[in-house]
Design a protein around this motif. Structure first.
Motif, mmCIF file in Angstrom:
data_model
loop_
_atom_site.group_PDB
_atom_site.id
_atom_site.type_symbol
_atom_site.label_atom_id
_atom_site.label_comp_id
_atom_site.label_asym_id
_atom_site.label_seq_id
_atom_site.Cartn_x
_atom_site.Cartn_y
_atom_site.Cartn_z
ATOM 1 N N ASN A 586 67.695 56.770 19.686
ATOM 2 C CA ASN A 586 66.770 56.157 18.728
ATOM 3 C C ASN A 586 67.466 55.671 17.465
ATOM 4 O O ASN A 586 66.806 55.232 16.524
ATOM 5 N N GLY A 587 68.796 55.799 17.414
ATOM 6 C CA GLY A 587 69.534 55.313 16.251
ATOM 7 C C GLY A 587 70.264 56.427 15.522
ATOM 8 O O GLY A 587 70.259 57.595 15.961
ATOM 9 N N PRO A 588 70.943 56.128 14.408
ATOM 10 C CA PRO A 588 71.689 57.135 13.639
ATOM 11 C C PRO A 588 70.794 58.330 13.280
ATOM 12 O O PRO A 588 69.591 58.182 13.049
ATOM 13 N N LEU A 589 71.430 59.497 13.212
ATOM 14 C CA LEU A 589 70.672 60.739 13.017
ATOM 15 C C LEU A 589 71.358 61.626 11.984
ATOM 16 O O LEU A 589 72.539 61.970 12.137
ATOM 17 N N SER A 590 70.613 61.972 10.940
ATOM 18 C CA SER A 590 71.144 62.887 9.936
ATOM 19 C C SER A 590 71.302 64.284 10.546
ATOM 20 O O SER A 590 70.442 64.722 11.310
ATOM 21 N N ILE A 617 80.663 60.958 19.976
ATOM 22 C CA ILE A 617 79.842 60.634 18.817
ATOM 23 C C ILE A 617 80.734 60.562 17.587
ATOM 24 O O ILE A 617 81.858 61.083 17.573
ATOM 25 N N GLY A 618 80.223 59.878 16.567
ATOM 26 C CA GLY A 618 80.975 59.757 15.319
ATOM 27 C C GLY A 618 80.006 59.694 14.146
ATOM 28 O O GLY A 618 78.845 60.102 14.253
ATOM 29 N N PHE A 619 80.485 59.162 13.006
ATOM 30 C CA PHE A 619 79.660 59.078 11.803
ATOM 31 C C PHE A 619 79.641 57.643 11.297
ATOM 32 O O PHE A 619 80.624 56.903 11.430
ATOM 33 N N ASN A 620 78.524 57.233 10.679
ATOM 34 C CA ASN A 620 78.490 55.953 9.971
ATOM 35 C C ASN A 620 78.762 56.194 8.492
ATOM 36 O O ASN A 620 79.077 57.329 8.078
ATOM 37 N N GLU A 621 78.608 55.146 7.670
ATOM 38 C CA GLU A 621 78.919 55.277 6.241
ATOM 39 C C GLU A 621 77.996 56.249 5.515
ATOM 40 O O GLU A 621 78.341 56.766 4.442
ATOM 41 N N ASP A 622 76.810 56.509 6.078
ATOM 42 C CA ASP A 622 75.876 57.465 5.460
ATOM 43 C C ASP A 622 76.099 58.889 5.951
ATOM 44 O O ASP A 622 75.309 59.790 5.651
ATOM 45 N N GLN A 623 77.175 59.079 6.716
ATOM 46 C CA GLN A 623 77.488 60.395 7.309
ATOM 47 C C GLN A 623 76.401 60.869 8.261
ATOM 48 O O GLN A 623 76.138 62.051 8.381
#
Length: 630
Positions: A586-590, A617-623
């Motif tokens: 469903n997209g990036p996940l905190s 898996i990895g991280f985007n700029e918002d961690q």
């Protein structure tokens, strides 16, 4: 006869279990004795065997009417003279029971703590030859216990009436602090304490965090066959859950304190005889229930103390075979549990206001009231004076413990009936319905004295005698009353308030710290311990509970969800991996928003670290976590 020969001859057992013999020898030689035994540890043997060996009668003090009836019946089946005195008995019935204890070579008298303060009991007690006094559920005498009952404080008074009789106190749940207080409150002299480990190796503890308790309950009951108890805190909820189970083809009934005693007895018996698989109940059910083959105890809501949870969960697996104790919770439960502190201990000014309003409601003048007892309808009181029932109820309990009133809850007044017509006139009646006629004949067969005085009757027994529905029996008795054939006073449940001292001014009301501040602090500690139990993902559930009761040197059970969860299997690792991948679709996940429901957090973190190392898996700029492109 020796204790061993009594055990073999009367109960058919070859040997004692655990600390039973130590306790028996201690009380048998006249020592005040405290026995700490887990549920199912065989408490009854520790007082029944020595009582058979000693001269005189053993006084057994217990708050459990069901236990009284069951044990008296069991003793009588063994041809041992035993009787009980409890609420609902007439004055004549109580008098007969007490007289028999004086004259009839009885070995056991079961009595509730509320009854021991009566003048009648104390007068008759002086003429009894008492071997010793047994106090069951002894934690109820401690201010620091989770189930403190002021009526238990009267027990020490009967020690002064029969000073030669030692005391045996028994409990299945007591912290070290409560153990000390029990001995103090009962005025132990050269007392001995015997502890049996509270560990239940056959009982497996699980905590399930779930957003859908109903679905989880059905899943667990279908996974664990056999007899079960489902605990919930709300009376209405017991019926709702029972109906839900029935709708899902699981036989069930419900039980709570608001039901008539005869209905409670019938449902308990039906469940014990396996006519229902599940009984859904409030905490009013279970203490003293001797059903060894309960395979599951499920808590639909969180209890407010580890003591309560341990006692209730301990009703599973008393036969020694594997059993499960499962506690369901969601994120709202912890908030509700924390809120109970302010509900259970309202502010002192509010308590004083309730006292003032209660005095107005009962029309009690300033300076009057000592010893006066009045019926008290909590619902009407709260409606007229704009109180929330739960807060007002708890305020009254605190006023009770502070000594200003005695607040008796849900006292059941049994139905009474008398014929207004003579026997000849009654037989000349020809215009009644078949149901009315059947009920009249059942009354005449079952009860004597109906033409002379108001007689206690049991509508449930009449229902069984006639085959007429319980509610229809009640309706027909009301009709007979309307027609002038009988005088009928239906059973009712009501509360009573007795003013133990005169009505005082508000500024005279003092709440001792041991009644309010210290008990509130203890309650907060128990709440926090309960929250820690469901949220701690590292400490074995069995170890946690045993440590709470003072047992430090214990091993992991290797069976609870914590122990099993800390052993990450390939199957669990794959399930966690698939769960996270599905959420990331469903997209990036905190990290804060990951749904861990049904998984061990520690294991989840281990799998996440492995997926990062494998660059799945990895991280985007918002961690936030993201899926890496293949």
């Amino acid at each position: 006869m020796t204790y061993q020969s009594i055990l073999k001859k009367v109960w058919g057992y070859d040997s004692f279990r655990g600390i039973q013999q130590d306790i028996i020898q201690s009380i048998g030689t006249g020592h005040d004795t405290l026995g700490l035994m887990p549920t199912g540890g065989g408490k009854s043997i520790t007082f029944q065997v020595p009582a058979m060996a000693l001269e005189g009668i053993c006084i057994v003090i217990t708050p459990l009417i069901a236990l009284m009836k069951d044990q008296v019946q069991a003793l009588r089946l063994r041809r041992i003279k035993a009787t009980a005195v409890y609420s609902g008995m007439s004055h004549d019935q109580i008098l007969t029971a007490l007289e028999n204890c004086i004259l009839g070579n009885y070995k056991f008298l079961y009595i509730s703590p509320e009854r021991i303060g009566s003048e009648l009991f104390q007068t008759k007690l002086r003429h009894m030859k008492v071997s010793f006094i047994t106090v069951d559920e002894a934690h109820c005498i401690s201010q620091w216990g989770y189930d403190f009952r002021p009526s238990y404080l009267q027990i020490v008074n009967i020690r002064h009436l029969v000073p030669h009789a030692p005391v045996l106190a028994l409990t299945a749940s007591a912290t070290p602090e409560v153990v000390e207080d029990i001995q103090k409150q009962l005025e132990f002299c050269n007392g001995k304490v015997f502890r049996m480990s509270f560990e239940r190796k056959n009982l497996i503890y699980y905590v399930r965090r779930t957003p859908d308790k109903y679905e989880e309950m059905i899943h667990i009951l279908r996974s664990v066959p056999g007899s079960a108890i489902v605990y919930t805190r709300n009376r209405q909820q017991t019926q709702k859950l029972a109906e839900y189970l029935i709708a899902h083809d699981i036989s069930a009934t419900n039980y709570h304190a608001g039901l008539a005693q005869v209905i409670k007895d019938d449902r308990q018996e039906a469940w014990q005889n396996n006519r229902f698989r599940v009984i859904v109940a409030t905490n009013a059910f279970g203490m003293g229930i001797d059903k060894p083959d309960v395979r599951l105890v499920l808590h639909f809501e969180m209890p407010d103390s580890p003591e309560a949870y341990f006692q209730e969960a301990g009703r599973a697996g008393r036969d020694g075979a594997r059993a499960y104790a499962v506690l369901l919770f969601d994120r709202h439960d912890i908030l509700k549990l924390q809120k109970r502190v302010s509900e259970t201990f309202p502010e002192p000014d509010y308590i004083r206001r309730v006292y003032q309003d209660m005095c107005y409601y009962l029309e009690m003048a300033m300076g009057d009231g000592t010893g006066v007892t009045r019926e008290f309808n909590l619902q009407i009181f709260c409606y007229e004076y704009k109180h929330f029932p739960l807060l007002a109820h708890n305020a009254l309990l605190i006023l009770d413990k502070a000594g200003y009133i005695r607040y008796t809850e849900d006292e059941e007044v049994i139905s009474r009936l008398m014929f207004r017509l003579g026997r000849d006139e009654l037989y000349r009646l020809h215009e009644q319905t078949e149901e009315l006629d059947a009920i009249i004949h059942a009354l005449l067969r079952r009860y004597s004295g109906l033409f002379c005085e108001l007689t206690y009757i049991d509508e449930y027994a009449l229902s069984k005698d006639t085959g007429i529905d319980y509610n229809k029996v009640y309706t027909n008795l009301k009709e007979l009353n309307r027609l002038g054939i009988v005088q009928y006073i239906p059973r009712k449940r009501t509360n009573y308030i007795t003013f133990t001292i005169r009505r005082v001014e508000l500024d005279e009301i003092y709440l001792p710290k041991e009644v309010y501040a210290e008990r509130k602090k203890q309650y907060e500690k128990r709440i926090e311990s309960m929250i820690q139990y469901v949220t701690d993902e590292d400490l074995c559930h069995s170890q946690f509970l045993l440590a709470y009761f003072g047992e430090r040197k214990t091993q992991k059970c290797n069976h609870c969800d914590i122990c099993r969860g800390n052993q990450l299997s390939a199957e669990n690792a794959m399930a966690i991996r698939n769960n996270l991948l599905q959420q990331l679709q469903n997209g990036p996940l905190s990290p804060r928003n990951i749904d861990f429901t049904g998984f061990n957090r520690k294991q989840y973190a281990e799998v996440v670290e492995q997926m990062i190392r494998n660059e799945e898996i990895g991280f985007n700029e918002d961690q936030h976590f993201i899926l890496n492109e293949k």
